[in-house]
Design an enzyme around this catalytic site. Structure first.
Site, PDB file in Angstrom:
ATOM      1  N   SER A 152      32.109  47.864  38.298  1.00 31.69           N
ATOM      2  CA  SER A 152      31.774  48.884  37.410  1.00 31.69           C
ATOM      3  C   SER A 152      31.396  50.064  37.983  1.00 31.69           C
ATOM      4  O   SER A 152      31.894  50.672  39.369  1.00 31.69           O
ATOM      5  CB  SER A 152      31.178  48.888  36.062  1.00 31.69           C
ATOM      6  OG  SER A 152      31.025  49.752  35.095  1.00 31.69           O
ATOM      7  N   ASP A 251      40.720  47.166  29.634  1.00 32.89           N
ATOM      8  CA  ASP A 251      39.509  48.013  30.316  1.00 32.89           C
ATOM      9  C   ASP A 251      39.866  49.406  30.356  1.00 32.89           C
ATOM     10  O   ASP A 251      40.928  49.850  30.932  1.00 32.89           O
ATOM     11  CB  ASP A 251      39.016  47.664  31.754  1.00 32.89           C
ATOM     12  CG  ASP A 251      38.066  48.198  32.220  1.00 32.89           C
ATOM     13  OD1 ASP A 251      37.302  49.231  31.561  1.00 32.89           O
ATOM     14  OD2 ASP A 251      37.375  47.968  33.268  1.00 32.89           O
ATOM     15  N   HIS A 281      36.288  44.796  30.340  1.00 32.04           N
ATOM     16  CA  HIS A 281      35.405  45.259  31.091  1.00 32.04           C
ATOM     17  C   HIS A 281      33.897  44.444  31.035  1.00 32.04           C
ATOM     18  O   HIS A 281      33.299  44.228  29.949  1.00 32.04           O
ATOM     19  CB  HIS A 281      34.934  46.642  30.909  1.00 32.04           C
ATOM     20  CG  HIS A 281      34.192  47.629  31.981  1.00 32.04           C
ATOM     21  ND1 HIS A 281      34.609  47.990  33.002  1.00 32.04           N
ATOM     22  CD2 HIS A 281      32.915  47.401  31.962  1.00 32.04           C
ATOM     23  CE1 HIS A 281      33.682  48.434  33.709  1.00 32.04           C
ATOM     24  NE2 HIS A 281      32.696  48.208  33.209  1.00 32.04           N
TER      25      HIS A 281
END
Length: 317
Positions: A152, A251, A281
């Site tokens: 991320s 995501d 995610h």
């Protein structure tokens, strides 16, 4: 596990559309830090402080159970550049060390908004420089084959460190692993990436929250034009490390991560891309009891060993 209609409803409820992280991030940090830390074998991790420009940067070094690894993974945690820490990522990093039989060095970089861009990035760059140029400072005779890895916001930082290392020429990064990375600056409805609209409201991480994280991370709108803030803005993608990109099907960041992989590949770099089916995610935080985590570990091992050169299943064109 496929996402059925009942799970979709639950995910929609848990996406908290009315909460503004720009106002609630101190509370969210507190809640995350209240979680009891993962219990790890005492002889399998140690803290190490590095010094950069008179500033101390904490790192945590995790060792695999059999000490058999030839690789060192420099890990940058996620959390939107705002939340999370090396403590909250203990389980993720130790599981990664055991699965890859490698040392994992996790970096406690400074968080926004108290320390906005590029301060956290500078910490990550300093950690990479120290590990690659002075591995003895970490207690290693040699660092082995160093790989940057992040998920991320941490994937964003890994990509930015690789660009910065090429531009500054102080050291060479051979490999990077970007797990559902943030690579763009615009996550509004005007984004060119369909996953922002397709997955941006009902799958835990929302497009709205990403925009709020961006607002907390930037100093000013000028930062939105920097490739070190949003790596997809780079004018030159050449001479980048061998790269593994893992994205998640549901995501909002999926398409920009895959777009970054295409840019790297088009510039002549060796790139492997894998879209994790039915994944959300943040799935790396679920633990090794989940198939997506085990599959990601297998992909990482294939990449580290070079086997992915001959494996095409699951890759994107």
């Amino acid at each position: 596990m496929a996402i059925n209609k009942f799970m979709r409803l639950a995910l929609k409820v848990l996406s908290y559309p009315d909460i503004d992280i720009r106002k609630t991030y101190p509370l969210e940090r507190s809640i995350r830090y209240l979680r009891p830390p993962a219990l790890l074998p005492k002889n399998r991790w140690r803290d190490h402080m590095i010094l950069s420009d008179g500033r101390e940067i904490l790192t945590r070094i995790y060792s695999p159970m059999d000490d058999a690894g030839m690789d060192t993974l420099l890990f940058f945690h996620g959390g939107g550049w705002v939340t999370e820490s090396i403590d909250t990522y203990n389980k993720v990093c130790y599981a990664l060390a055991c699965a890859t039989r490698s040392c994992v060095v996790s970096v406690e970089y400074r968080l926004a908004p108290e320390y906005p861009f590029p301060q956290g990035l500078e910490d990550c760059y300093a950690a990479a420089r120290e590990l690659i140029l002075r591995p003895a400072g970490f207690g290693f005779k040699a660092a082995g084959r160093v790989t940057l890895i992040g998920d991320s916001a941490g994937g964003n930082l890994a990509a930015a460190v690789s660009l910065m290392a090429r531009d500054q020429g102080e050291f060479c990064i051979p490999r990077q692993i970007l797990i559902y990375p943030a690579t763009a600056a615009d996550h509004s409805a005007a984004s060119p990436y369909p996953s922002i609209r397709e997955n941006g409201s009902d799958y835990l991480l929302t497009a709205k929250r990403i925009c709020e994280y961006i607002d907390l991370y930037k100093r000013s709108d000028q930062d939105l034009q920097s490739p070190y803030f949003a790596p997809l803005l780079a004018q030159d993608f050449a001479n980048q490390p061998d790269t593994l990109v893992i994205t998640a099907e549901y995501d909002p960041l999926r398409d920009e991560g895959e777009a970054y992989a295409r840019q790297l590949r088009d510039a002549g770099n060796r790139v492997t891309v894998y879209r994790m089916k039915d994944a959300l995610h943040g799935f790396m935080g679920l633990g090794t009891g989940y198939v997506h985590v085990r599959r990601a570990h297998a992909l990482i091992n294939s990449f580290l060993s070079g086997r992915d050169r001959d494996e095409s299943a699951g890759q994107l064109a």
